[in-house]
Enzyme design. Structure first.
Site, mmCIF file in Angstrom:
data_model
loop_
_atom_site.group_PDB
_atom_site.id
_atom_site.type_symbol
_atom_site.label_atom_id
_atom_site.label_comp_id
_atom_site.label_asym_id
_atom_site.label_seq_id
_atom_site.Cartn_x
_atom_site.Cartn_y
_atom_site.Cartn_z
ATOM 1 C CG HIS A 237 -2.171 -0.900 0.762
ATOM 2 N ND1 HIS A 237 -2.220 -2.234 1.062
ATOM 3 C CD2 HIS A 237 -3.271 -0.630 0.017
ATOM 4 C CE1 HIS A 237 -3.320 -2.744 0.550
ATOM 5 N NE2 HIS A 237 -3.976 -1.800 -0.089
ATOM 6 N NE ARG B 85 -6.091 1.755 -2.099
ATOM 7 C CZ ARG B 85 -5.669 1.907 -3.356
ATOM 8 N NH1 ARG B 85 -5.426 3.102 -3.840
ATOM 9 N NH2 ARG B 85 -5.490 0.851 -4.121
ATOM 10 N NE ARG C 269 -10.980 0.144 -0.091
ATOM 11 C CZ ARG C 269 -9.798 -0.246 -0.558
ATOM 12 N NH1 ARG C 269 -9.743 -1.128 -1.545
ATOM 13 N NH2 ARG C 269 -8.691 0.237 -0.072
ATOM 14 C CD GLU D 10 -10.688 -6.208 -2.669
ATOM 15 O OE1 GLU D 10 -9.623 -5.702 -3.059
ATOM 16 O OE2 GLU D 10 -11.336 -5.753 -1.716
ATOM 17 C CG ASN E 67 -3.979 -3.388 -6.639
ATOM 18 O OD1 ASN E 67 -3.697 -3.360 -7.820
ATOM 19 N ND2 ASN E 67 -4.260 -2.306 -5.944
ATOM 20 C CG ASP E 68 -6.315 -7.337 -2.193
ATOM 21 O OD1 ASP E 68 -5.273 -7.816 -1.727
ATOM 22 O OD2 ASP E 68 -6.851 -6.307 -1.748
ATOM 23 N NE ARG F 44 -1.795 -5.481 -2.259
ATOM 24 C CZ ARG F 44 -2.890 -4.729 -2.334
ATOM 25 N NH1 ARG F 44 -4.078 -5.287 -2.209
ATOM 26 N NH2 ARG F 44 -2.826 -3.449 -2.535
ATOM 27 C CB CYS G 270 -10.666 0.806 -8.453
ATOM 28 S SG CYS G 270 -11.145 -0.477 -7.288
HETATM 29 C C1 PEP Z 1 -7.233 -3.815 -5.043
HETATM 30 O O1 PEP Z 1 -7.077 -4.770 -4.277
HETATM 31 O O2 PEP Z 1 -7.051 -3.893 -6.274
HETATM 32 C C2 PEP Z 1 -7.636 -2.503 -4.537
HETATM 33 C C3 PEP Z 1 -7.934 -1.533 -5.347
HETATM 34 O O3 PEP Z 1 -7.631 -2.339 -3.188
HETATM 35 P P1 PEP Z 1 -6.323 -2.133 -2.293
HETATM 36 O O4 PEP Z 1 -5.149 -2.005 -3.216
HETATM 37 O O5 PEP Z 1 -6.546 -0.913 -1.480
HETATM 38 O O6 PEP Z 1 -6.288 -3.387 -1.490
HETATM 39 MG MG MG Z 2 -7.884 -4.642 -2.246
#
Ligand code: PEP
Ligand code: MG
Length: 756
Positions: A363, A470, A506, A604, A627-628, A638, A675
């Site tokens: 993050h 976020r 979110r 996700e 991402n997740d 990650r 996103c």
């Molecule tokens: C994701 O997981 O793609 C996402 C946008 O949320 P975060 O990166 O905040 O976990």
């Molecule tokens: Mg996420």
């Protein structure tokens, strides 16, 4: 056996540089295995030769002199076969070759095992004995285990040792350390090391500004710790037997001027600042105790560490009171940088970030991308405590750190900085143009936000909405949960700034690598644990306060959308929707007339991909968190730099999942956005356009590059490309195909290497 193994690894871990590490290995392994000889041969990176680097039992004068070509002799055989060689009588083996001067003539039994780190043969560990005998299975297994454990430590010592050597030589020569690309861009600046509270191993080394003041601070900290110990000692006098109680006197003695206290004072007088001097002396003594044969004495290392940590905490408390000053081009360096550490540096002075841990999907890296701050993550070999005030160049495109760069290297990077500025100026002309393909297809580009500073940046880049706000970011920057009213004000600012454009907020997404300092979650497997919606459904008081604050903030604006993170089943969605509806009802009953906002689900986790239609039927929209989703589909943490190579954003399985979610949304007549960071990759954006995504939401820094790319192609061509790509079975083939597109469209200067 296990105990011996653990002790050796621990000692090697604490070694100062490679030579020290190798010497500990040969001595301790020889003793542990009861053999006559133990040696290490290391592969020279340039020549590939296996160089005799450390020994117990052979001729030490040959260290650094004797060497074998790849494949030569038994040692070469071990390295090339990448397997142990265990022989009763070495000379009778066809590969045997006597290395003159080593003095190995009288040793017959031979066992060599390769030292392999991340598939790379670093060297060979050998034991030898005069008696003709085959080492038994358990001995061989022990040496293999030892070598596997030590490989990582050796690899680390090899790189940091070389860099440390450079840094020790006065001003220091140039050095280059590889990490992971965190946020694109080049930065040239001065390193400022941030250290976690009271961690003796993370204290930066630097010269004292005012030696007398440093000495005074040290004496005051010592006196404070002495007082603390005396107070504890008094309290426990009646409750401990006199023998154990005497330990307190030992502690007080350690801090005396005639012992460690005096050593630290001498270093301060020689010019080191108090915290650095304390850390250096304490670590030396801790290592000394850790190496003791006797287990009782070895355990005293813990006491010495505890004392040092206490003194350091007092010193840091004092330093905290002084105002921190940051150089104009600050490169923030730390073992594990956090969002709050970034927040402390004035934005106009923050030029770059280097984090020893983490990867491009952590993050902190995402935050850095949103802020447009070049970042290198996972620079595991960086001796970061020695970097304070050094000149550093960060190559955030390739994840490389250059220390003390040569003038020509610096000039080359300065050119790149200038080129980047020129490209950004070019892109600015696109700001008010729509994101529309050559054949007239509109694809709205939204932004991901978290900080208030993102708002201005996003509007400057022509964002058409916010696809992901976020909310945990304002939570992270506080010392307790913000109240409902505090939250309402924060959310109101976001909604007002973008109105009438939509803002997708979110609900709190903590857990995983996002920990609130005031609500710690400690788990063995945090990414599969109490995260996102799971936490907030278990704490309806936190969830309700948040959604009520959002809904109230929306009064008179009507541009709020609520997004739910980490939904892995239908029940979670239904419960969350019920709570949101309840919050909304309460607010209306309290007399505020606001609409119920659209509610969306983040896709996700893999289960949400398979149930995307069922989720879409119930919700108002879907938004893919790639991402997740990538981390869970590929089972790649990650945040873990060790497996970062396996995090393939263009993995065919990921692309298939993305297609399926878009298709599910379409089938249910619900809009689908994305996103995750993938949306901000110009080449991925081409594929997402073809898949039918309705909105791409990305960090503000990426927006104009994506717009430039999408305005340079037709949707029809993008669909043809997607069809081709979906037939490919390797991520690397997908990447190659996309690279070809870059060449075909002449967009090289706008598109840097894709995420993988
Ligand atoms: C994701 O997981 O793609 C996402 C946008 O949320 P975060 O990166 O905040 O976990
Ligand atoms: Mg996420």
């Amino acid at each position: 056996m296990l105990e011996t193994l653990r002790n050796i690894v621990q000692e090697v871990n604490a070694a100062e540089g490679l030579n020290d590490a190798l010497n500990i290995i040969v001595k301790r392994v020889r003793d542990a295995m009861g053999t006559e000889v133990c040696s290490v041969y290391m592969r020279d990176e340039h020549s590939g030769r296996l160089v005799f680097r450390a020994t117990e039992g052979l001729n030490p004068l040959q260290i650094g002199e004797a060497s074998l070509a790849p494949g030569q002799g038994l040692v070469g055989l071990v390295a090339s076969r990448e397997e142990p060689v265990n022989l009763e009588d070495a000379e009778s083996h066809p590969s045997f070759q006597l290395l003159k001067g080593l003095g190995e003539e009288s040793f017959h039994a031979f066992l060599g095992v390769p030292i392999i780190h991340q598939r790379d043969v670093l060297g060979v560990l050998v034991i030898q004995q005069a008696k003709r005998r085959r080492f038994d299975e358990s001995e061989e297994a022990f040496l293999v285990t030892m070598s596997a454990q030590l490989a990582g430590v050796i690899a680390h010592a090899r790189v940091t040792g070389a860099v440390q050597e450079e840094l020790r030589n006065g001003a220091g020569g140039p050095a280059r350390i590889n990490g992971i690309a965190g946020a694109p861009g080049i930065a040239i600046g001065t390193a400022v090391v941030v250290s976690p509270v009271a961690d003796l191993y993370a204290v930066p080394r630097k010269q004292a500004g005012n030696r007398r003041a440093e000495l005074r601070a040290f004496k005051a900290a010592l006196a404070a710790v002495r007082n603390d110990i005396q107070a504890v000692s008094e309290n426990l006098r009646g409750e401990m037997n006199p023998e154990d109680h005497a330990l307190f006197d030992v502690y007080l003695g350690i801090l005396d001027d005639s012992a460690i206290g005096g050593e630290v004072a001498r270093l301060i007088k020689a010019g080191q600042w108090a915290q650095g001097a304390l850390s250096e002396v304490m670590i030396k003594h801790i290592r000394h105790f850790e190496r003791m044969e006797h287990s009782y004495l070895r355990e005293r290392a813990v006491d010495v560490k505890d004392l040092g940590t206490r003194v350091l905490a007092y010193l840091q408390d004092e330093a905290e009171k002084e105002l921190k000053s940051y150089p104009e081009q600050t490169i923030l360096v730390g073992e594990e940088l956090t969002a709050s550490a970034l927040g402390e540096v004035p934005r106009e002075r923050l030029a770059g970030l280097i984090s020893v841990r983490g990867s491009g999907n952590s993050h902190v890296a995402i935050l850095a991308r949103a802020m447009g701050v070049p970042t290198v993550m996972g620079a595991v070999d960086l001796p970061y405590t020695r970097l304070q005030d050094r000149e550093v160049v960060i190559d955030g495109y390739n994840g490389i750190v250059h220390l003390n760069p040569l003038p020509e290297v610096r000039a080359r990077f300065q050119d790149l900085v200038d080129q980047d500025h020129a490209v950004s100026r070019d892109l600015e002309s696109l700001r008010d143009l729509p994101c529309e393909t050559l054949d007239g297809h509109r694809l709205p580009l939204w932004v991901n936000t978290g900080l208030m500073a993102d708002v201005t940046r996003s509007l400057e880049q022509g964002a058409e909405g916010v696809g992901l706000y976020r909310t945990e970011v304002p939570f992270l920057l506080r010392e307790r949960f913000p109240s409902e009213e505090e939250q309402r004000q924060i959310y109101r600012e976001q909604l007002e700034a973008f109105a009438p454009r939509p803002v997708t907020m979110r609900t709190l997404d903590i857990g995983g690598d996002k920990a609130l300092p005031y609500f710690p979650i400690s788990e063995d497997n945090p990414f599969l644990g109490w995260r996102g919606i799971r936490v907030t459904l278990d704490h309806p008081e936190i969830f309700l306060a948040q959604v009520r604050a959002m809904i109230k903030a929306n009064a008179g604006l009507g541009n709020l959308r609520i997004l739910l993170p980490m939904i892995s089943n239908i029940v979670e969605l239904e419960e969350a929707m019920r709570l949101i509806q309840r919050g909304h009802r309460e607010i209306v009953q309290e007399g505020t007339d606001v609409p119920l906002p659209p509610i969306g689900v983040m896709v996700e986790v893999p289960s949400a991909v398979y149930q995307a239609r069922a989720l879409a039927r119930r919700a108002d929209f879907l938004s893919v968190g790639s991402n997740d989703l990538t981390q869970y589909l590929l089972a790649v943490d990650r945040n873990n730099s060790r497996v970062a190579d396996l995090y393939h954003s263009f993995h065919p399985a990921v692309l298939q999942a993305l297609c399926d979610v878009a298709e599910a949304g379409r089938a249910e007549g619900k809009p689908v956005s994305i996103c995750g960071e993938l949306a901000g990759d110009p080449l991925a954006a081409v594929l997402l356009l073809a898949m039918g995504y309705d909105v791409l939401s990305m960090n503000a820094t990426a927006l104009l590059r994506v717009k430039k790319t999408l305005r340079s192609i037709t949707r029809a061509d993008a669909c043809d490309l997607l069809e081709e790509v979906m037939l490919l079975e390797h991520s690397s083939e997908v990447l190659q195909r996309l690279q070809r597109l870059v060449a075909e469209t002449g967009l090289q200067q706008f598109i840097h290497a894709p995420l993988d």
